[in-house]
Design a protein around this motif. Structure first.
Motif, mmCIF file in Angstrom:
data_model
loop_
_atom_site.group_PDB
_atom_site.id
_atom_site.type_symbol
_atom_site.label_atom_id
_atom_site.label_comp_id
_atom_site.label_asym_id
_atom_site.label_seq_id
_atom_site.Cartn_x
_atom_site.Cartn_y
_atom_site.Cartn_z
ATOM 1 N N ASP A 5 0.831 -1.210 0.000
ATOM 2 C CA ASP A 5 0.000 0.000 0.000
ATOM 3 C C ASP A 5 0.863 1.256 0.000
ATOM 4 O O ASP A 5 0.561 2.236 -0.704
ATOM 5 C CB ASP A 5 -0.925 0.001 1.218
ATOM 6 N N HIS A 6 1.937 1.239 0.774
ATOM 7 C CA HIS A 6 2.835 2.399 0.816
ATOM 8 C C HIS A 6 3.522 2.605 -0.533
ATOM 9 O O HIS A 6 3.679 3.740 -0.996
ATOM 10 C CB HIS A 6 3.879 2.210 1.920
ATOM 11 N N LEU A 7 3.934 1.525 -1.170
ATOM 12 C CA LEU A 7 4.584 1.650 -2.471
ATOM 13 C C LEU A 7 3.621 2.169 -3.528
ATOM 14 O O LEU A 7 3.994 2.988 -4.382
ATOM 15 C CB LEU A 7 5.164 0.291 -2.899
ATOM 16 N N ILE A 8 2.376 1.708 -3.471
ATOM 17 C CA ILE A 8 1.368 2.213 -4.421
ATOM 18 C C ILE A 8 1.119 3.691 -4.194
ATOM 19 O O ILE A 8 1.016 4.484 -5.138
ATOM 20 C CB ILE A 8 0.062 1.398 -4.270
ATOM 21 N N GLU A 9 1.024 4.084 -2.920
ATOM 22 C CA GLU A 9 0.827 5.501 -2.602
ATOM 23 C C GLU A 9 2.010 6.334 -3.046
ATOM 24 O O GLU A 9 1.851 7.426 -3.601
ATOM 25 C CB GLU A 9 0.615 5.653 -1.093
ATOM 26 N N LEU A 10 3.233 5.818 -2.844
ATOM 27 C CA LEU A 10 4.427 6.539 -3.278
ATOM 28 C C LEU A 10 4.439 6.709 -4.792
ATOM 29 O O LEU A 10 4.755 7.789 -5.298
ATOM 30 C CB LEU A 10 5.675 5.784 -2.819
ATOM 31 N N ARG A 11 4.110 5.662 -5.516
ATOM 32 C CA ARG A 11 4.070 5.767 -6.982
ATOM 33 C C ARG A 11 3.044 6.789 -7.434
ATOM 34 O O ARG A 11 3.304 7.581 -8.346
ATOM 35 C CB ARG A 11 3.753 4.393 -7.591
ATOM 36 N N ALA A 12 1.875 6.792 -6.785
ATOM 37 C CA ALA A 12 0.836 7.754 -7.166
ATOM 38 C C ALA A 12 1.297 9.185 -6.917
ATOM 39 O O ALA A 12 1.076 10.079 -7.749
ATOM 40 C CB ALA A 12 -0.450 7.462 -6.385
ATOM 41 N N ARG A 13 1.961 9.403 -5.787
ATOM 42 C CA ARG A 13 2.440 10.756 -5.482
ATOM 43 C C ARG A 13 3.518 11.193 -6.452
ATOM 44 O O ARG A 13 3.564 12.349 -6.893
ATOM 45 C CB ARG A 13 2.968 10.808 -4.047
#
Length: 247
Positions: free
Chosen positions: A15-23
């Protein structure tokens, strides 16, 4: 029982990696939009940037492009730098939105003013360099250039020179924020900053001599504001310190 820890940790990491990619994608998209919007004005931006030098040259003075493609790529490089500076608040917001959920409430209250102050001070440093430093430096250099020498700088070298000045002054104007962060981390206290004022002034003049062009004007125009900003940093650090600093 030992398998339950990775099972719960792995989804959170994903979830953190997905959020980082989105940002990251949002930040890059915003930067590219600003860059594309500035591209039609790249030549005008460069003409504006060159004005402090052109004002100090003779009427026939002009910049030259030694590289055949320099007339195109140099303004594009400037447009990208301007887009990066303009997009800085958006990029910092994306970084803030990613790390904010993991911060305590007090950390959030302190981080937002620090981020706003950092961006504002960087802009102030660039504006100070453009409106005051560059005209003074080029006036000083033109005054001591022999009459038999025609000043026609290369547009690429001129851009690199100016960008170094902008980055030097923009970064140097971050001194109050750096001092506040050091105090918040507990590495120094406002009292220690005040007691080290003499060493700080010497260090500031050494730094100014290293990162500015080899002329007294630009060195003084960087060192004097940094000394003032050092005092402002002490005041700001004293204000955010939980316990009043005795003495």
């Amino acid at each position: 029982m030992h398998d339950t820890v990775p099972d719960t940790a792995e989804p959170r990491l994903i979830d953190h990696l997905i959020e980082l990619r989105a940002r990251l994608l949002r930040g890059v998209a915003g930067l590219l939009l600003v860059f594309l919007a500035l591209m039609p004005f790249a030549a005008k931006l460069y003409a504006l940037l060159a004005q402090p030098l052109l004002d100090k040259l003779p009427v026939t003075g002009q910049l030259v492009a030694n590289d055949p493609a320099g007339g195109f790529f140099v303004p594009v490089k400037l447009a990208f730098f301007c887009a990066l500076v303009i997009s800085a608040p958006w990029l910092l917001y994306q970084a803030w939105a990613f790390v904010a959920p993991g911060l305590y409430q007090r950390e959030k209250r302190l981080a937002i003013p620090l981020l706003v102050s950092a961006v504002t001070l960087f802009y102030a440093g660039c504006a100070f360099a453009f409106f005051l430093v560059l005209p003074a430096v080029f006036g000083f250099l033109a005054r001591f250039t022999p009459d038999v020498v025609a000043m026609m700088p290369d547009i690429g070298k001129y851009l690199d020179f100016v960008l170094v000045i902008f980055l030097a002054f923009g970064a140097s104007f971050e001194l109050p924020v750096a001092l506040v962060v050091l105090v918040l981390l507990g590495w120094v206290t406002p009292r220690q900053l005040r007691e080290s004022r003499g060493y700080a002034v010497v260090g500031i003049f050494i730094v100014a001599a290293i990162i500015t062009p080899p002329d007294v004007v630009s060195q003084l125009m960087l060192a004097i504001p940094m000394c003032i900003l050092y005092e402002a940093g002490i005041l700001a650090a004293s204000w955010v310190t939980p316990r009043p600093d005795a003495g």
